[in-house]
Design a protein around this motif. Structure first.
Motif, PDB file in Angstrom:
ATOM      1  N   ALA A 129     -14.306   4.891  11.248  1.00  0.00           N
ATOM      2  CA  ALA A 129     -15.236   3.351  10.395  1.00  0.00           C
ATOM      3  C   ALA A 129     -13.675   2.674  10.255  1.00  0.00           C
ATOM      4  O   ALA A 129     -13.374   1.555  10.024  1.00  0.00           O
ATOM      5  CB  ALA A 129     -15.733   4.606   8.914  1.00  0.00           C
ATOM      6  N   LEU A 171     -15.564  -1.231   4.656  1.00  0.00           N
ATOM      7  CA  LEU A 171     -14.965   0.012   5.227  1.00  0.00           C
ATOM      8  C   LEU A 171     -16.717   0.756   5.009  1.00  0.00           C
ATOM      9  O   LEU A 171     -17.557   1.985   5.600  1.00  0.00           O
ATOM     10  CB  LEU A 171     -14.295   0.320   4.667  1.00  0.00           C
ATOM     11  N   ILE A 174     -19.471   0.020   7.272  1.00  0.00           N
ATOM     12  CA  ILE A 174     -18.701   0.391   8.450  1.00  0.00           C
ATOM     13  C   ILE A 174     -19.439   2.286   8.083  1.00  0.00           C
ATOM     14  O   ILE A 174     -20.532   2.396   8.865  1.00  0.00           O
ATOM     15  CB  ILE A 174     -18.196   0.347   8.831  1.00  0.00           C
ATOM     16  N   TRP A 175     -19.395   2.425   7.105  1.00  0.00           N
ATOM     17  CA  TRP A 175     -19.030   4.105   6.927  1.00  0.00           C
ATOM     18  C   TRP A 175     -20.716   4.416   7.303  1.00  0.00           C
ATOM     19  O   TRP A 175     -21.648   5.424   7.541  1.00  0.00           O
ATOM     20  CB  TRP A 175     -18.883   4.865   5.380  1.00  0.00           C
ATOM     21  N   LEU A 178     -22.808   4.097   9.887  1.00  0.00           N
ATOM     22  CA  LEU A 178     -22.274   5.202  11.484  1.00  0.00           C
ATOM     23  C   LEU A 178     -22.618   6.097  10.998  1.00  0.00           C
ATOM     24  O   LEU A 178     -23.255   7.445  11.509  1.00  0.00           O
ATOM     25  CB  LEU A 178     -20.643   5.489  11.212  1.00  0.00           C
ATOM     26  N   TYR A 179     -22.517   6.358   8.889  1.00  0.00           N
ATOM     27  CA  TYR A 179     -23.099   7.760   8.839  1.00  0.00           C
ATOM     28  C   TYR A 179     -24.317   8.561   7.814  1.00  0.00           C
ATOM     29  O   TYR A 179     -24.862   8.922   6.997  1.00  0.00           O
ATOM     30  CB  TYR A 179     -21.902   8.783   8.051  1.00  0.00           C
TER      31      TYR A 179
END
Length: 181
Positions: A129, A171, A174-175, A178-179
């Motif tokens: 991330a 951040l 982005i996290w 991604l998740y």
């Protein structure tokens, strides 16, 4: 959880994400004990850890279609569970139920292979991330979480706090990409 178990979990999650409901049981059997141990470490033993594990599993199954099969399933599950643990901790603080440090049970200092794997997976997920951040944001996040903040390009404390706020917000975005949580 060894490499084979991790691959089996990833494959079962991918099947579940594609709509194969027969993958529900294998995912549940693999994730529940791991997430319960994680929740217990985060919150201490008791009903809160059980509740958080159940809530996290519910969210994981409800959002299974959001799972990206190109990514590992375990860090995604930990992210969901971590969010649930943070919610319980905030609720405890608001209610004044925070334990005094001398009453709290000290976590085990004997690192097991599983906790080492969990730490490695979470660090790898966070590193991925952070890699998605712009270089200036990456430097700000690194400075923000360092023990002692060195001057960052001669920036004032007020400007640094604002940079940190923006970098952490990016951040988080982005996290979530991604998740999923």
């Amino acid at each position: 959880m060894d490499g084979r178990d991790t691959r089996d979990l990833d494959e079962a999650m991918a099947r579940l994400a594609s709509g194969d409901r027969s993958a529900f049981d294998p995912v549940y059997r693999r994730l529940r004990p791991i997430l319960l141990r994680f929740s217990t470490r985060m919150l201490g033993p008791g009903p809160d850890a059980d509740d958080v594990t159940q809530q996290a599993l519910e969210k994981i199954f409800a959002r299974a279609s959001d799972y990206d099969p190109a990514r590992p399933a375990l860090p995604w599950a930990f992210a969901v569970t971590s969010w649930e643990c943070a919610t319980v901790r905030r609720r405890r603080r608001r209610r004044g139920l925070v334990e005094r440090s001398e009453d709290a049970e000290a976590p085990s200092t004997d690192p097991s292979a599983e906790s080492t794997l969990i730490d490695r997976d979470l660090h790898a997920a966070l590193a991925l991330a952070v890699e998605g951040l712009e270089p200036a944001d990456r430097a700000t996040v690194e400075q923000a979480f360092a023990e002692v903040r060195a001057e960052l390009d001669g920036v004032s404390a007020v400007a640094f706090r604002k940079r940190k706020e923006r970098a952490v917000k990016r951040l988080r975005e982005i996290w979530r990409q991604l998740y999923g949580s």
